[in-house]
Design a protein around this motif. Structure first.
Motif, PDB file in Angstrom:
ATOM      1  N   ALA A 201      30.862  45.853  43.301  1.00  0.00           N
ATOM      2  CA  ALA A 201      29.875  46.747  42.683  1.00  0.00           C
ATOM      3  C   ALA A 201      30.313  48.202  42.742  1.00  0.00           C
ATOM      4  O   ALA A 201      30.034  48.980  41.821  1.00  0.00           O
ATOM      5  CB  ALA A 201      28.525  46.574  43.377  1.00  0.00           C
ATOM      6  N   SER A 202      31.005  48.583  43.810  1.00  0.00           N
ATOM      7  CA  SER A 202      31.375  49.996  43.977  1.00  0.00           C
ATOM      8  C   SER A 202      32.361  50.463  42.913  1.00  0.00           C
ATOM      9  O   SER A 202      32.342  51.630  42.500  1.00  0.00           O
ATOM     10  CB  SER A 202      31.963  50.221  45.373  1.00  0.00           C
ATOM     11  N   VAL A 203      33.257  49.574  42.464  1.00  0.00           N
ATOM     12  CA  VAL A 203      34.275  49.972  41.478  1.00  0.00           C
ATOM     13  C   VAL A 203      33.974  49.406  40.088  1.00  0.00           C
ATOM     14  O   VAL A 203      34.819  49.470  39.195  1.00  0.00           O
ATOM     15  CB  VAL A 203      35.685  49.513  41.925  1.00  0.00           C
ATOM     16  N   GLY A 204      32.785  48.870  39.901  1.00  0.00           N
ATOM     17  CA  GLY A 204      32.423  48.229  38.638  1.00  0.00           C
ATOM     18  C   GLY A 204      32.644  49.055  37.379  1.00  0.00           C
ATOM     19  O   GLY A 204      33.109  48.515  36.362  1.00  0.00           O
ATOM     20  N   PRO A 205      32.337  50.360  37.370  1.00  0.00           N
ATOM     21  CA  PRO A 205      32.520  51.138  36.140  1.00  0.00           C
ATOM     22  C   PRO A 205      33.948  51.149  35.605  1.00  0.00           C
ATOM     23  O   PRO A 205      34.149  51.266  34.396  1.00  0.00           O
ATOM     24  CB  PRO A 205      32.073  52.549  36.557  1.00  0.00           C
ATOM     25  N   LEU A 206      34.946  51.022  36.481  1.00  0.00           N
ATOM     26  CA  LEU A 206      36.343  51.054  36.010  1.00  0.00           C
ATOM     27  C   LEU A 206      36.674  49.856  35.113  1.00  0.00           C
ATOM     28  O   LEU A 206      37.139  50.045  33.981  1.00  0.00           O
ATOM     29  CB  LEU A 206      37.303  51.123  37.201  1.00  0.00           C
ATOM     30  N   PRO A 207      36.476  48.627  35.556  1.00  0.00           N
ATOM     31  CA  PRO A 207      36.751  47.507  34.641  1.00  0.00           C
ATOM     32  C   PRO A 207      35.798  47.466  33.456  1.00  0.00           C
ATOM     33  O   PRO A 207      36.187  47.035  32.362  1.00  0.00           O
ATOM     34  CB  PRO A 207      36.599  46.263  35.533  1.00  0.00           C
ATOM     35  N   PHE A 208      34.552  47.929  33.637  1.00  0.00           N
ATOM     36  CA  PHE A 208      33.613  47.958  32.517  1.00  0.00           C
ATOM     37  C   PHE A 208      34.089  48.927  31.436  1.00  0.00           C
ATOM     38  O   PHE A 208      33.787  48.737  30.254  1.00  0.00           O
ATOM     39  CB  PHE A 208      32.216  48.352  33.007  1.00  0.00           C
ATOM     40  N   ALA A 209      34.830  49.960  31.836  1.00  0.00           N
ATOM     41  CA  ALA A 209      35.324  50.939  30.868  1.00  0.00           C
ATOM     42  C   ALA A 209      36.360  50.333  29.925  1.00  0.00           C
ATOM     43  O   ALA A 209      36.564  50.841  28.823  1.00  0.00           O
ATOM     44  CB  ALA A 209      35.929  52.142  31.604  1.00  0.00           C
ATOM     45  N   THR A 210      37.005  49.247  30.329  1.00  0.00           N
ATOM     46  CA  THR A 210      38.043  48.640  29.491  1.00  0.00           C
ATOM     47  C   THR A 210      37.468  47.812  28.350  1.00  0.00           C
ATOM     48  O   THR A 210      38.224  47.395  27.462  1.00  0.00           O
ATOM     49  CB  THR A 210      38.964  47.742  30.343  1.00  0.00           C
ATOM     50  N   PHE A 211      36.166  47.548  28.361  1.00  0.00           N
ATOM     51  CA  PHE A 211      35.560  46.765  27.281  1.00  0.00           C
ATOM     52  C   PHE A 211      35.699  47.471  25.931  1.00  0.00           C
ATOM     53  O   PHE A 211      35.557  46.841  24.881  1.00  0.00           O
ATOM     54  CB  PHE A 211      34.077  46.519  27.559  1.00  0.00           C
ATOM     55  N   ALA A 212      35.955  48.780  25.957  1.00  0.00           N
ATOM     56  CA  ALA A 212      36.032  49.540  24.711  1.00  0.00           C
ATOM     57  C   ALA A 212      37.270  49.205  23.893  1.00  0.00           C
ATOM     58  O   ALA A 212      37.353  49.570  22.718  1.00  0.00           O
ATOM     59  CB  ALA A 212      36.015  51.044  25.016  1.00  0.00           C
ATOM     60  N   ASN A 213      38.234  48.512  24.490  1.00  0.00           N
ATOM     61  CA  ASN A 213      39.478  48.210  23.787  1.00  0.00           C
ATOM     62  C   ASN A 213      39.762  46.712  23.846  1.00  0.00           C
ATOM     63  O   ASN A 213      39.579  46.084  24.898  1.00  0.00           O
ATOM     64  CB  ASN A 213      40.634  48.991  24.418  1.00  0.00           C
ATOM     65  N   ARG A 214      40.222  46.144  22.738  1.00  0.00           N
ATOM     66  CA  ARG A 214      40.466  44.707  22.681  1.00  0.00           C
ATOM     67  C   ARG A 214      41.615  44.297  23.597  1.00  0.00           C
ATOM     68  O   ARG A 214      41.577  43.255  24.244  1.00  0.00           O
ATOM     69  CB  ARG A 214      40.775  44.295  21.247  1.00  0.00           C
ATOM     70  N   GLU A 215      42.666  45.124  23.657  1.00  0.00           N
ATOM     71  CA  GLU A 215      43.832  44.780  24.458  1.00  0.00           C
ATOM     72  C   GLU A 215      43.544  44.864  25.957  1.00  0.00           C
ATOM     73  O   GLU A 215      44.051  44.067  26.742  1.00  0.00           O
ATOM     74  CB  GLU A 215      44.998  45.705  24.102  1.00  0.00           C
ATOM     75  N   TRP A 216      42.759  45.852  26.344  1.00  0.00           N
ATOM     76  CA  TRP A 216      42.441  46.058  27.750  1.00  0.00           C
ATOM     77  C   TRP A 216      41.165  45.328  28.184  1.00  0.00           C
ATOM     78  O   TRP A 216      40.875  45.244  29.374  1.00  0.00           O
ATOM     79  CB  TRP A 216      42.265  47.549  28.041  1.00  0.00           C
ATOM     80  N   GLY A 217      40.433  44.804  27.229  1.00  0.00           N
ATOM     81  CA  GLY A 217      39.125  44.218  27.536  1.00  0.00           C
ATOM     82  C   GLY A 217      39.161  43.027  28.464  1.00  0.00           C
ATOM     83  O   GLY A 217      38.154  42.704  29.104  1.00  0.00           O
ATOM     84  N   ASN A 218      40.330  42.335  28.567  1.00  0.00           N
ATOM     85  CA  ASN A 218      40.402  41.175  29.454  1.00  0.00           C
ATOM     86  C   ASN A 218      40.223  41.560  30.920  1.00  0.00           C
ATOM     87  O   ASN A 218      39.821  40.737  31.741  1.00  0.00           O
ATOM     88  CB  ASN A 218      41.743  40.446  29.257  1.00  0.00           C
ATOM     89  N   ILE A 219      40.500  42.839  31.251  1.00  0.00           N
ATOM     90  CA  ILE A 219      40.268  43.312  32.622  1.00  0.00           C
ATOM     91  C   ILE A 219      38.778  43.267  32.936  1.00  0.00           C
ATOM     92  O   ILE A 219      38.353  42.752  33.977  1.00  0.00           O
ATOM     93  CB  ILE A 219      40.816  44.740  32.809  1.00  0.00           C
ATOM     94  N   GLY A 220      37.976  43.818  32.020  1.00  0.00           N
ATOM     95  CA  GLY A 220      36.534  43.796  32.219  1.00  0.00           C
ATOM     96  C   GLY A 220      35.968  42.387  32.182  1.00  0.00           C
ATOM     97  O   GLY A 220      35.074  42.041  32.969  1.00  0.00           O
TER      98      GLY A 220
END
Length: 290
Positions: A201-220
């Motif tokens: 929960a503490s670092v949640g915003p970082l992987p959630f930020a990757t949803f904006a891109n199709r290539e990076w979205g798999n992280i989120g």
């Protein structure tokens, strides 16, 4: 002289019998307490488990991680905008609508990052609801009533010799100590799960930020899978605890079956400990999280 020897022998036997019954009472009391604690701990949300830690993690997430996640969004969206422009034949086939799509995506990404903690809590609210619903079906009460069995156990022990009683005392002491260690290990596993939830929960915003891109979205996507797996793990722990409770209740603590029942209970508890340890990998395997 024979009377003195007989009195000493009886005193030793009484001491050994009391030690054996005390070990049995402690051992099965630990079983009852630990199973009840498992059901109670699993049913708590991160906020209910420790409100102070929850508040600290939420504050860290919003004040420290969210700004960094904003920079991640800016970098990802800038990279994507450049590629969107270049892909249009170096601006020869330029369409202004792509800017509207980009602005909408940026707005959604910013909203998701700012409300990441709410999404995370929603996941565990659903998981807690599963645990609470399962409590109505699963009997996680492994209550073992030793008081009713102590009389017959004591009668059986009085017929044994000092050597057999001494060996049985050592056996029950070792098993009682082993059960205590396994109970401590179960507690560590349960607490470790909650700490893992707080770290996620503490670092949640970082992987959630990757949803904006199709290539990076798999992280989120993988982050959400891992988070959901932690919630599902609580339900799996309840299922395993219910199975353990049914197995333990079938044990017979009276008559000649005492020795077998004690070792069987220890084996069931070891199985409980092992399976609770495995629930994390099982839930991740189910949701294909890594």
């Amino acid at each position: 002289m024979d009377i003195i020897i007989e009195a000493i022998t009886q005193w030793i036997k009484d001491f050994l019998i009391e030690a054996i019954t005390g070990n049995l009472e402690d051992m099965f009391a630990d079983v009852n307490t630990k199973v009840a604690a498992i059901a109670g701990e699993v049913g708590k949300t991160p906020e209910q488990w420790n409100s102070g830690v929850f508040a600290m993690v939420r504050s860290l997430s919003q004040s420290v991680v969210v700004p960094i996640a904003g920079l991640v969004i800016a970098a990802i969206l800038s990279y994507e905008l450049i590629h969107m422009v270049i892909d249009r034949n170096n601006m020869h086939d330029f369409e202004t609508f792509i800017f509207f799509k980009w602005i909408i995506k940026a707005g959604i990404a910013a909203y998701v990052v700012n409300h990441t903690f709410d999404f995370i809590i929603a996941i565990f609210e659903v998981a807690q609801n599963m645990v609470q619903q399962s409590a109505g079906v699963i009997d996680a009460n492994a209550s073992i009533d030793m008081s009713s069995a102590l009389a017959s156990i004591t009668t059986e022990l009085e017929a044994k010799g000092i050597g057999a009683l001494f060996a049985l005392m050592l056996e029950t002491w070792v098993l009682s100590f082993a059960m205590t260690l396994m109970g401590a290990l179960i507690t560590i596993i349960l607490y470790g799960r909650m700490l893992e939830i707080y770290v996620y929960a503490s670092v949640g915003p970082l992987p959630f930020a990757t949803f904006a891109n199709r290539e990076w979205g798999n992280i989120g996507t993988n982050f959400v899978r891992g988070l959901t797996a932690l919630g599902l793990q609580g339900f799996l722990i309840m299922v395993i605890t219910g199975i353990y409770a049914i197995l333990v209740k079938s044990l017979s603590l009276s008559g000649s079956g005492l020795h077998e029942a004690v070792w069987t209970c220890a084996a069931y508890t070891a199985m409980l400990c092992f399976m609770i340890l495995k629930t994390g990998s099982i839930s991740k395997s189910i949701l294909h999280a890594h």
